[in-house]
Write a protein that holds these residues in place. Structure first.
Motif, PDB file in Angstrom:
ATOM      1  N   ARG A   1       0.829  -1.218   0.000  1.00 38.50           N
ATOM      2  CA  ARG A   1       0.000   0.000   0.000  1.00 38.50           C
ATOM      3  C   ARG A   1       0.860   1.263   0.000  1.00 38.50           C
ATOM      4  O   ARG A   1       0.551   2.238  -0.673  1.00 38.50           O
ATOM      5  N   ALA A   2       1.973   1.246   0.742  1.00 37.47           N
ATOM      6  CA  ALA A   2       2.843   2.424   0.844  1.00 37.47           C
ATOM      7  C   ALA A   2       3.551   2.728  -0.470  1.00 37.47           C
ATOM      8  O   ALA A   2       3.875   3.887  -0.746  1.00 37.47           O
TER       9      ALA A   2
ATOM     10  N   HIS B   1       3.754   2.258 -11.610  1.00 40.50           N
ATOM     11  CA  HIS B   1       3.848   0.809 -11.819  1.00 40.50           C
ATOM     12  C   HIS B   1       2.544   0.049 -11.607  1.00 40.50           C
ATOM     13  O   HIS B   1       2.442  -1.112 -11.974  1.00 40.50           O
ATOM     14  N   ALA B   2       1.546   0.671 -11.026  1.00 37.45           N
ATOM     15  CA  ALA B   2       0.298  -0.036 -10.720  1.00 37.45           C
ATOM     16  C   ALA B   2      -0.794   0.323 -11.711  1.00 37.45           C
ATOM     17  O   ALA B   2      -0.985   1.491 -12.040  1.00 37.45           O
ATOM     18  N   VAL B   3      -1.527  -0.695 -12.153  1.00 34.88           N
ATOM     19  CA  VAL B   3      -2.661  -0.445 -13.035  1.00 34.88           C
ATOM     20  C   VAL B   3      -3.985  -0.622 -12.294  1.00 34.88           C
ATOM     21  O   VAL B   3      -5.027  -0.228 -12.796  1.00 34.88           O
ATOM     22  N   MET B   4      -3.921  -1.207 -11.123  1.00 31.09           N
ATOM     23  CA  MET B   4      -5.116  -1.357 -10.288  1.00 31.09           C
ATOM     24  C   MET B   4      -5.338  -0.069  -9.504  1.00 31.09           C
ATOM     25  O   MET B   4      -4.380   0.648  -9.215  1.00 31.09           O
TER      26      MET B   4
ATOM     27  N   GLU C   1      -1.801   0.528 -23.859  1.00 31.77           N
ATOM     28  CA  GLU C   1      -2.573  -0.569 -23.257  1.00 31.77           C
ATOM     29  C   GLU C   1      -3.361  -0.134 -22.021  1.00 31.77           C
ATOM     30  O   GLU C   1      -4.407  -0.688 -21.724  1.00 31.77           O
ATOM     31  N   PHE C   2      -2.856   0.878 -21.304  1.00 29.98           N
ATOM     32  CA  PHE C   2      -3.523   1.333 -20.079  1.00 29.98           C
ATOM     33  C   PHE C   2      -3.752   2.843 -20.147  1.00 29.98           C
ATOM     34  O   PHE C   2      -2.964   3.577 -20.746  1.00 29.98           O
TER      35      PHE C   2
END
Length: 175
Positions: free
Chosen positions: A28-29, A35-38, A156-157
């Motif tokens: 979470r930190a 780097h995160a797609v969520m 893609e994102f």
């Protein structure tokens, strides 16, 4: 897998169920659209480990804290990319995170090298990963460890108001 101790203040070991809280907090930190797609995790938080994300899939890097004890400074998730026998020679990195306090100290590099050794021990001869195109620091690290770009999924994102490429990288695991 044997413990790997590089850099000197960092020890890499397999994860255990006891790492659940610390790795969840670290995850979470370190969340970022770099780097995160969520979406950013929100309380109540899902467990870090679940049926698809088991402790044996993770390597943990520990560093010493001010009191002389050790605590997780990073993790790497290493799995077979598919359950197919014809793909069993490949391992894929599906997550790498390093705490802000440990960045620039060789923790990610130690995790990568431990992953190479673990994959070889499992009989793999190839390693792959996916990284977001705008994550320049991660791409530079991966390239310095022998990964090359093997494909790009353009746009893609959609993150933070812009389209981001999904970059596929790989490398052989020769000793």
């Amino acid at each position: 897998m044997p413990e790997i101790s590089t850099p000197p203040a960092c020890r890499v070991r397999p994860a255990t169920l006891l790492d659940e809280a610390a790795l969840g907090e670290l995850d979470r930190a370190t969340w970022s659209t770099l780097h995160a797609v969520m979406p950013r995790p929100q309380p109540p938080y899902a467990p870090f480990f679940d049926d698809r994300h088991r402790p044996e899939h993770f390597l943990v890097a520990e560093t010493q804290d001010a009191a002389g004890g050790s605590r997780p400074a990073g993790y790497l998730r290493l799995v077979a990319p598919t359950p197919l026998a014809c793909n069993s020679h490949v391992r894929q990195i599906q997550g790498l995170a390093v705490a802000d306090r440990a960045r620039g100290r060789g923790v990610a590099r130690a995790l990568l090298r431990a992953a190479f050794a673990a994959a070889r021990d499992e009989g793999a001869n190839r390693m792959t990963l996916r990284v977001l195109g705008h994550n320049t620091p991660a791409r530079a690290l991966y390239e310095s460890e022998g990964f090359v770009v093997e494909g790009v999924l353009p746009g893609e994102f959609f993150l933070d108001g812009r389209y981001v490429d999904d970059v596929l990288m790989g490398r052989p695991l020769a000793p």
